[in-house]
Design a protein around this motif. Sequence first.
Motif, PDB file in Angstrom:
ATOM      1  N   ARG A 163       0.915  -1.360   0.067  1.00 44.22           N
ATOM      2  CA  ARG A 163      -0.090   0.222  -0.116  1.00 44.22           C
ATOM      3  C   ARG A 163       0.887   1.196  -0.071  1.00 44.22           C
ATOM      4  O   ARG A 163       2.094   1.299   0.431  1.00 44.22           O
ATOM      5  CB  ARG A 163      -1.072   0.012   1.173  1.00 44.22           C
ATOM      6  N   ASP A 164       0.276   2.341  -0.422  1.00 47.38           N
ATOM      7  CA  ASP A 164       1.047   3.388  -0.701  1.00 47.38           C
ATOM      8  C   ASP A 164       0.864   4.308   0.741  1.00 47.38           C
ATOM      9  O   ASP A 164       0.265   3.797   1.809  1.00 47.38           O
ATOM     10  CB  ASP A 164       0.413   4.314  -1.779  1.00 47.38           C
ATOM     11  N   ARG A 207       7.922   6.939   4.427  1.00 53.16           N
ATOM     12  CA  ARG A 207       9.025   7.869   4.789  1.00 53.16           C
ATOM     13  C   ARG A 207       9.334   8.589   3.712  1.00 53.16           C
ATOM     14  O   ARG A 207       9.805   9.753   3.843  1.00 53.16           O
ATOM     15  CB  ARG A 207      10.154   7.027   5.428  1.00 53.16           C
ATOM     16  N   ARG A 208       9.421   8.106   2.769  1.00 47.85           N
ATOM     17  CA  ARG A 208       9.739   8.933   1.474  1.00 47.85           C
ATOM     18  C   ARG A 208       8.697  10.077   1.014  1.00 47.85           C
ATOM     19  O   ARG A 208       9.004  11.168   0.668  1.00 47.85           O
ATOM     20  CB  ARG A 208       9.913   8.097   0.075  1.00 47.85           C
ATOM     21  N   ALA A 209       7.305   9.696   1.187  1.00 51.32           N
ATOM     22  CA  ALA A 209       6.387  10.573   0.866  1.00 51.32           C
ATOM     23  C   ALA A 209       6.337  11.654   2.109  1.00 51.32           C
ATOM     24  O   ALA A 209       6.151  12.818   1.566  1.00 51.32           O
ATOM     25  CB  ALA A 209       5.099   9.831   0.857  1.00 51.32           C
ATOM     26  N   PHE A 210       6.903  11.627   3.184  1.00 49.69           N
ATOM     27  CA  PHE A 210       6.748  12.360   4.390  1.00 49.69           C
ATOM     28  C   PHE A 210       8.527  12.615   4.749  1.00 49.69           C
ATOM     29  O   PHE A 210       8.411  12.485   6.094  1.00 49.69           O
ATOM     30  CB  PHE A 210       5.664  12.015   5.378  1.00 49.69           C
ATOM     31  N   ALA A 211       9.161  12.745   3.930  1.00 55.04           N
ATOM     32  CA  ALA A 211      10.435  12.994   4.401  1.00 55.04           C
ATOM     33  C   ALA A 211      10.655  13.938   5.353  1.00 55.04           C
ATOM     34  O   ALA A 211      11.891  14.042   5.894  1.00 55.04           O
ATOM     35  CB  ALA A 211      11.249  13.163   2.807  1.00 55.04           C
ATOM     36  N   GLY A 212      10.295  14.995   5.309  1.00 52.71           N
ATOM     37  CA  GLY A 212      10.399  16.240   6.150  1.00 52.71           C
ATOM     38  C   GLY A 212       9.693  16.306   7.560  1.00 52.71           C
ATOM     39  O   GLY A 212       9.607  17.086   8.282  1.00 52.71           O
ATOM     40  N   ALA A 213       9.030  15.084   7.695  1.00 55.13           N
ATOM     41  CA  ALA A 213       8.149  14.995   8.926  1.00 55.13           C
ATOM     42  C   ALA A 213       8.756  14.077  10.076  1.00 55.13           C
ATOM     43  O   ALA A 213       9.547  13.270   9.747  1.00 55.13           O
ATOM     44  CB  ALA A 213       6.749  14.516   8.555  1.00 55.13           C
ATOM     45  N   LEU A 237       0.053  14.630   9.575  1.00 54.49           N
ATOM     46  CA  LEU A 237       0.372  14.943   8.023  1.00 54.49           C
ATOM     47  C   LEU A 237      -0.369  13.811   7.042  1.00 54.49           C
ATOM     48  O   LEU A 237      -0.719  14.020   6.074  1.00 54.49           O
ATOM     49  CB  LEU A 237       1.681  15.190   7.562  1.00 54.49           C
ATOM     50  N   GLY A 238       0.060  12.676   7.866  1.00 52.37           N
ATOM     51  CA  GLY A 238      -0.631  11.350   6.913  1.00 52.37           C
ATOM     52  C   GLY A 238      -0.351  10.074   7.778  1.00 52.37           C
ATOM     53  O   GLY A 238       0.235  10.034   8.837  1.00 52.37           O
TER      54      GLY A 238
END
Length: 318
Positions: A163-164, A207-213, A237-238
């Motif tokens: 899943r994404d 982790r890649r999708a929310f790299a700054g979080a 955020l996600g």
Amino acid sequence: MPSARDHTDRVYKVAHQPSAAASSPVAASWRRCMTLHGLAPEEARLPWRLSEGELLRARERSGVLIAEAAGELDRLFAIVGKAGCCLLLTDEKGVALERRGAGGDDADFRGVGLWSGTIWSEASVGTNGIGTAIVDERAVVIQRDQHFLSRNIGLSCATAPIRDEAGRLAAAIDISTCRDDASEAIVSILSQAVRDAAARIEANLFRRAFAGARIVLVPVDRAGPALLAVDRDDLVLGASRAARLCLGLDDKRIAAGVPASDLLQEDSPREGAELPDAERAALRRVLSRTNGNVSMAADLLGISRATLYRKMKRLSLN
């Protein structure tokens, strides 16, 4: 292993029994193959195959997935490759994007269509690990005569969906073998290995999708990584699918803004607590994260270094 004729007869018999389809995921898949896709178990058909251009475009669309899964595919193949297993990474439609296999086994796997560019959906080849995992959106084992097509009853497959970052079905990872000695116990071990790999790929994508979080692991007993992405103000955020199911989150609630501490029932400042106490605690956390670097802490807080020094002096943090 039954003969192709015996298998064909059994598929027809079971697929026409509504009670069997209602109680067995495999029987339900067989029924779909016949009634929805118009397939027949005796058909000598190979999976549909994309052209080179179509495969290139499919890989481009799934570039992030391929990049984040490559290490896991290599790691998993290093474990199972010498045991006569083939790995496939597919997109959400069952298109084989990446493959790992030993050269000595290539002829066998190419012969059944376990190759890059083939489509392992149920519509293409009936009940199989990849297609059925995608339809049911769960990890499955399809062993030998559980396949729909008689020509595939020599295969054993263990597949897990991927899943994404928003919890949507994005891909599948599969281990398949043509070995006659692939017992139920061995395939069960392969199934656990492929589920673990899928979970790590999901975590990589998240982790890649929310790299700054800030990424928070939610302690739940559930398949798949339960992850939250949290911003500097403690707002979510996600959330991964497992976290969404556990915490009752959806896109609308996340977009509205929900504090992670509320979801996780973390201790918050007691009612009536002095504001300086809360401010002091917040500053100490930031200074701790920057190892006492005041300039860096000021940048994180969005204030000037002089302002931070004044606050530190007022709160006796010098």
